[in-house]
Each structure stands twice: as structure tokens, then as C-alpha cells.
Scaffold this motif. Sequence first.
Motif, PDB file in Angstrom:
ATOM      1  N   THR B 161      -2.657   7.168   5.039  1.00  0.00           N
ATOM      2  CA  THR B 161      -2.472   5.956   4.249  1.00  0.00           C
ATOM      3  C   THR B 161      -3.762   5.198   4.014  1.00  0.00           C
ATOM      4  OG1 THR B 161      -0.393   5.792   5.402  1.00  0.00           O
ATOM      5  CG2 THR B 161      -1.041   3.908   4.088  1.00  0.00           C
ATOM      6  N   ILE B 162      -4.453   4.911   5.113  1.00  0.00           N
ATOM      7  CA  ILE B 162      -5.611   4.021   4.986  1.00  0.00           C
ATOM      8  C   ILE B 162      -6.713   4.681   4.163  1.00  0.00           C
ATOM      9  CG2 ILE B 162      -6.530   4.766   7.233  1.00  0.00           C
ATOM     10  CD1 ILE B 162      -6.861   1.216   5.878  1.00  0.00           C
ATOM     11  N   ALA B 165      -5.701   4.524   0.541  1.00  0.00           N
ATOM     12  CA  ALA B 165      -5.843   3.137   0.090  1.00  0.00           C
ATOM     13  C   ALA B 165      -7.312   2.813  -0.137  1.00  0.00           C
ATOM     14  CB  ALA B 165      -5.237   2.182   1.118  1.00  0.00           C
ATOM     15  N   ILE B 183      -2.418  -0.683  -1.788  1.00  0.00           N
ATOM     16  CA  ILE B 183      -1.369  -0.572  -0.767  1.00  0.00           C
ATOM     17  C   ILE B 183      -0.030  -0.216  -1.403  1.00  0.00           C
ATOM     18  CG2 ILE B 183      -0.138  -1.813   1.048  1.00  0.00           C
ATOM     19  CD1 ILE B 183      -2.686  -3.437   1.459  1.00  0.00           C
ATOM     20  N   SER B 187       2.305   3.011  -0.403  1.00  0.00           N
ATOM     21  CA  SER B 187       3.461   2.756   0.471  1.00  0.00           C
ATOM     22  C   SER B 187       4.822   2.984  -0.189  1.00  0.00           C
ATOM     23  CB  SER B 187       3.386   1.343   1.047  1.00  0.00           C
ATOM     24  OG  SER B 187       3.354   0.401   0.018  1.00  0.00           O
ATOM     25  N   SER B 244       2.565  -3.159   8.793  1.00  0.00           N
ATOM     26  CA  SER B 244       1.557  -2.163   8.465  1.00  0.00           C
ATOM     27  C   SER B 244       0.807  -2.547   7.193  1.00  0.00           C
ATOM     28  CB  SER B 244       2.177  -0.773   8.345  1.00  0.00           C
ATOM     29  OG  SER B 244       3.079  -0.744   7.281  1.00  0.00           O
ATOM     30  N   ALA B 245       1.468  -3.300   6.298  1.00  0.00           N
ATOM     31  CA  ALA B 245       0.756  -3.773   5.107  1.00  0.00           C
ATOM     32  C   ALA B 245      -0.354  -4.737   5.511  1.00  0.00           C
ATOM     33  CB  ALA B 245       1.733  -4.456   4.154  1.00  0.00           C
ATOM     34  N   THR B 248      -3.142  -2.656   6.969  1.00  0.00           N
ATOM     35  CA  THR B 248      -3.909  -1.954   5.946  1.00  0.00           C
ATOM     36  C   THR B 248      -4.800  -2.922   5.179  1.00  0.00           C
ATOM     37  OG1 THR B 248      -1.957  -0.573   5.704  1.00  0.00           O
ATOM     38  CG2 THR B 248      -3.703  -0.250   4.103  1.00  0.00           C
ATOM     39  N   GLY B 251      -7.607  -3.793   7.249  1.00  0.00           N
ATOM     40  CA  GLY B 251      -8.483  -2.634   7.292  1.00  0.00           C
ATOM     41  C   GLY B 251      -9.369  -2.561   6.061  1.00  0.00           C
ATOM     42  N   LEU B 252      -8.770  -2.821   4.911  1.00  0.00           N
ATOM     43  CA  LEU B 252      -9.540  -2.754   3.677  1.00  0.00           C
ATOM     44  C   LEU B 252     -10.611  -3.836   3.649  1.00  0.00           C
ATOM     45  CD1 LEU B 252      -6.833  -1.950   0.983  1.00  0.00           C
ATOM     46  CD2 LEU B 252      -8.591  -0.440   1.897  1.00  0.00           C
TER      47      LEU B 252
END
Lengths: 280, 321, 263
Positions: B161-162, B165, B183, B187, B244-245, B248, B251-252
Motif C-alpha cells: 500500500t504505502i 501510494a 490513498i 484503498s 490505516s489512512a 498512510t 507516512g506520505l
Amino acid sequence: MTSTSEPGTLDRNPNHDSPPAQTHHLLELDDVSCEYKLGGGGRFRAVDGVSLHLGRSEVLGLVGESGCGKSTLAKLICGLEKPAGGAITFDAHPVKPLGLGRRPKHLLGIQMVFQNPYASLNPRRRIRDQLSDALALDPGGTWTVESLLEAVDLPLDSAQRYSHSFSGGQRQRIAIARALAAGPKALVGDEPIASLDAFLQARIARMMRDLAIDSGASMIFISHDLSVVRDIADRVAVMEAGRIVEVGSTEQIWNDPQHKYTQKLLAAIPRVDGKGIIPG
Amino acid sequence: MSIGTPKQPPTNTNPGAEAVPGNPGSPGNPGNPVDPGVRRWTIRFPKSLRTPLGFVGAVILAVWLLLAIFAPLIAPFDPLAQSFSRLAPPGGENILGTDTLGRDVFSRIIVSARTTLPAAVFVVICSAVLGSVLGAIAGYFGKAVDEIIMRIADLVFAFPTIILAMVIAAALGPGLKNAIIAILLVSWPSYARVTRSLVMTARNSEYVIAGRLLGFSAGKSLTREIAPNVVSPVVVLATLDVGSAILTMAGLSFLSLGVVPPTPDWGAMISEGVSQFAAWWIAFFPGLCILTIVMAFNFIGDSLRDTLDPHTAQEVGETTS
Amino acid sequence: MSVISIRDLNLSVTTGKTTKHILKDVSFDLEAGRITGVAGASGSGKTQTGLAVMGLSPAGAQLSGSIDFDGVELVNMPAKAHNRLRGVQLSMVFQDPASAFHPMLTVGDQITDHLRHHQKVSKREARERAVHILERTKVPHPTEAVGKYPHQFSGGQLQRIAFASAIICDPKVLIADEPTTALDVTVQAGILRLLRELCDDLELAVLLVTHDFGVLSSVADTIVVMKEGVVVEAGDREAVITAPQHEYTRSLIESLPGAEVSQ
């Protein structure tokens, strides 16, 4: 096997060029077959050359044991199964298998009551909504949600509730009410009493008959229970291994069964006489 | 799905209190005067929060919502204002210390919640709606439509995912909007998968067939008959997904692909703190924020799932109506 | 003489804050070589009576009263002691034979499992007993049948196998919960005949739970009618069916399709 029975009652008509004879029946099945593919590449003929008709304001009982194809036949009539051969005609319209599209208007006159009342009602919608959907089909009809509930002997406040607050028998009555609400001309009951208590079976079956006939509809009542069918049907068709082995008036089937299988079925019904006799 | 949001504010301090007495015994109690329809939406959610973890999650989330809503009133400093007291440790005038530019960490944290929380909820709602609509179409119509939609979903699933993204965000350029788009794109497939399998089961059930016999079109069948039976699991998934959003998104921005500085953001703050090893508070407190809020959503999601899962559905069916 | 004597049996189940009384002062006897039929609508507690004898009451159930089994009190018996009786002295046959068997194990293994557990017989001997007992319950080709899997049998045959499994340890009590309800009417007669034979030959005390008066009229010796957890009427088969004393029994019999009663 079919040919052994009386041709008149079977209405087996190989000549397709005689439509006038067919139009006076509400529902006409002509040499209908249905096959399932088996895992090993073979085919299983669940319904094998069935010819049958349903008159107007008539209750036809369809009797047979599990696996004889009677449920498949019900699905074929409702267009839920694709026939491998033969023709089904409802009110002069051919019954076409239901695809992904909307069911054609002229076929909405065939409605079904399913076997399992625990699966045939939407658990997340109120009874009122489910009945209203069906009522919308028949704008000229006289039914209302309230009169429907009254007709099937349920309290009026049922409309606001969800299906899981009802017992099996009550749910089946709601399912009957929903089928009636659509103003059907042919009501197909696929073992509608099989999952109910013995004490409820006859009562629900009679209720279905009365409601169907009173509203001018015909009914095909599918059951494995000959004694209940005898109570409510005008004619009885006996099915064995995908074929109709005998058709006749209820009295004739009951008193003078011609086919061996019918005789066997009748003999197996336990009598409630307290004599301790095991049938068969 | 959209109904997820109105149900979410558990700020209602005592959510389950008035709901519970009506619940037990209702199956055999058809004459219950409480309208079952009203109870369904107002009670089910709070009831599921009555598990210990669900309650903890609700409280944490409530605190965060209050902080975010009243951030301008609570924040002691302008989150963007730089001062000469750089890298001040927590406890002084700045309760959580200051960063390399002398900005107040506490103010930045709570102001950051104002963008992160709505953005996360927004992105989850969008992907839940997109995913479940696509999944429902795939599940209902099957065949080629199903193949096309689900193969695209598989394609997305094939990447972590990451990383996917990151690729999307990098291609679109940094910024909150692009992070949201990234995202969203990664997702939706999980919703599509869940909804697809639920719809496939539901479409063969007798009540849907009965509806078809009544002449329902595919759309009506989906929205009227199937949707009410599919919504709960999707809501559960969406709730779990908010956490998790947020991760993420953080994270971004940690990788400078999210919110553009100087706008405060947890991920960016952590990224800044990583290079300031001595000033632990710069990274620690935003990290703590992410931890608590992700935990809160997971707790809520878990307890929701416990009450709405098919395995316990019977029990729920009996107790909720 | 009665093998099982149930006296003032009360059963209530507590879920959450509500307590439901399922059985209220139920009393009747099961005698060796006789079939006692329990009739009632769904929810009347007839199945729970059978389960109480087996020690299989649902979680949260409180039992009081007495179930006397040859001088042994079964009510509130420790689970371990009940386990030693269940399958050996007390056995049960369920409604749906299709779900009563494990789909991945052979029939032979399943009907001898409890035999080997309780009586520590060798695998070979167990197999021989299995073949013998399948022959006894008239399962076609018993020698081959022990090696087959449940899906290879029809419902009626599976129910015969279930009976075989139930009697393999020579029990004294057999509880049959709607054993023919899931079967076709032509198959039902055969199963009823089997039940009658087993009961007579093995001197079994049979508790037959059913909602079908036709079944009761065929095989039951004594009929107990239950309504909402209460025994409303109990007596000889013929007396209960032809001259029911209680109004509820009468209404049940009258509700049956006319054809069954009149002939």
C-alpha cells in the motif's frame, strides 16, 4: 412412463401448430426439460419432458419425493431456471428465463412462495416495505398492507417490525401476503409448508388456497405431503425422477391411483388412528 | 459508506445508557413499543462501543475530536509562529516543547489534527463508496464486468500500500489533495472485495430472488434488497481503515509527499524530529498522537466487528431488534 | 418398570438478564421395550426434555427436579460422569442425518468411535462390530458401507447408520429427536419399522420426539403431549389419539389434514 397414463389428463401435445387449444389454460408446460451439469462432465436431467397445464382458479398439487425435480419445475415456471427444451406459456406469453434485466411485466403474474421462510424475507427491511414493494406491482388491486396482514391473520403492528421477531409460521404467512400483494394470476408454492410444524401445515396450506382462489388466482402447490395436498388441491400431479407419472383429480388420485409410484406414496402415509400400524 | 459518519461521533457521553434496557429479551417480545427501525440505527453503534476496548476507543476519539474542533481556542501559540526559544524541552512555557524553528509543538499537534482527521475520514468514505459500488457491480453482474473490476483490484493489491501510494503521490506532486487521491486509489480494492463477496451471497438468497420475481431491476435489487444487508461489514471495515489512512497519510508527509510545510502535520513533524535526536519531543508527541488515534479507531472497529460480524450476527439479530 | 423416570423437571435458560423457563414440572417415565412419544409444537420444550436426559442442555441452563436412570440421578450430574453414560447407556439420533456425520471420515470410523473410546476394543473388532450392526439396521452391503463416506449414502440410509451408531454400545435408552422429519414419506416407514424392531429386540427405552401425530400413531406406545414446557396430557397411544382429554391435544389432532385422521 408418461405415455402410460391417460393422455387426456396429461395434455401432452406434440403438435405445436394448434395454439387455440393452449390458450384457455393459464399456464401451459409443453415437454419441458431441464438439465444440470455434473462435476464429472455428465448431465443430470432434473426435469424430463414434463407437460402440464394449470387452469384458471384451479389449485394443482404437485407431489413427489426429494430429488424428483419438483423444485426445479417450480423454478422453471418462474423463469429462475433455463429449460433445456420444451416451452412454458403463461397467459399466451412464453416464459423466458430471468436474466439480469427486469422481469417482463406480463410475467409478473407468476409469483412464488419459497420453502424456507427464514431465507425468503429480507432481514434488514421492515415488513411494511417488503409488502409495499409487491403492492406497487398491482396499482389497481384492492389490497393494502393492513388488509394483507389481516388476511393472513397477523396483527397490524407487524408492518413495523423486522422478520426475525416472527416465528416460522408467521414468516411464511408474511411471504404469502407478499406474493398475494403483487396480484398474481398464478401462485407457485415451492414446499411452502415443509419447514413448518405438522399442526401448522394444513392451516397454512388452506390459507394459501383460500387466499389464492378468493383473489381469482390459480395455484401450483408443491409438496411431498399427499395428505395436505389432498386437502387443498383440485388436481394432483405426481412426479418421480423428473417425470410426471400421473395426473388426475384429487379424488381419483386418492381413491383410485393408477401408477405404482402413486400407490406407494399413498400407502406410506401414516394414519392418525392410534392403531400402531406402521404404513407400507 | 456515508452512513458511517453520522454514526461516528461518540461524543455523546453516555451512548449506550438509554439503549441497553430495551435490548435483552426483545426477540420474544414482539409487542415492544419501541420502534425497531429507530433503534436499529441509534442503538447498534453505541451498543458495540460498550465493550471495554470500544469504550476506551470512543473516549480517546472524543477527546481528539474536541481538541480538533476547539484547536484555535486551545492552542496557546500560533502553530506557524517561530520564536527564539528553539528546541525548548517540554514543561516550560511550551508544555510539549518547541521544534527547530521555535514553534510550539503542542499547538502544531492539535492544529494538525484539524487537517488529518477530516482528511482521513473523507478519504475512507470516498474509497468505501467507490470500492463498494464497484464491488457490488462486480458481484451482482458477474462474468466480464466482475473479471475486469476484480483484476484491476488485484493489480492494486499486488503492491504494498504505502509504496504504491508513494508512487502515485510522487507522480502527482506533494500536497494534501494528491495524498488523498493516492490513498483513495490504493484503498478501494479491499472494499470492492468485501462487498463483492457479500453481494454474491446475497444475490442468490431467496429474498433477493423474491424481489426479482416482483420485477425489481438490478439497481433496485441492489439498493433496496442487498445494500441493507451489506452495509454493516463495510462500515466495520471503514472504521478500521481510518486508522490505516491516518498512518498512510503520516507516512506520505514523513516522506515529504503529503502536506506541504510549513502547514503542521504529524508525519512531517516526526520526519523533522528524526534528525534532532536530542530533542526527542519533536517526534515523540506527534507519534503518540498517531498511536492513540489509530488505536482508538481500531478499538472501535474491533468492537463494531464483534457485534456485527456474521459469526455473531445471530446474536446481534436477536438483541438489536 | 421404568428405566428413566423424570419427575418435576424444570429447566430455565438465562441469557444476559432474561431467564426463560423452558420446562415446567415435567414428569413421565420411559420403560424398557416401549416407545414414549413426545408431541408438541416447536418451542414446546420436547427437544429440551430429550437433551436434558442426555446432559446436553444449553449453556446457561439451570435444571432442577429429578431424572432417575436406574437409580442414578442425572440432573446436575457432573459432566464427566455424564460423558461416561452418554453414547454407552444413553444414546441419541438427530433429525438431520446429513449434518449428523462428519463429511471427511468414513462411516465405519464414525460409528465405532465411541465404542473404541468407551469399551477399548481393538480397531479390527470394532470394524466387525460395525459391519454387524449395519447389517442389524439393514444398511445395504454393510461390509462395503463401513469404508464409505457419508455423502455416498441417501438420507434414509444415513439415518439407519445413525441408528447403528446409537445402538452399537448396547444402550438402555435411545432418544430419537424427529428422526424421520427430514426424510421422504416412503423412507419414513422403513425407519419407523427399524425403530420399532430395535426397541422390541433390544429392550430399549425409546424417547421419540416428534411433531407428527402420524408417526406417533404408528410406533409410539405412550404419548406425552407438551405445550410451552408443560405436559398437558399423557397416556396410551390409542387413548390419546382417539379420545384426547385435553383441549390442546384435541386441537392438535384436529389441525391435521382431514385425510389422515378420518381413514
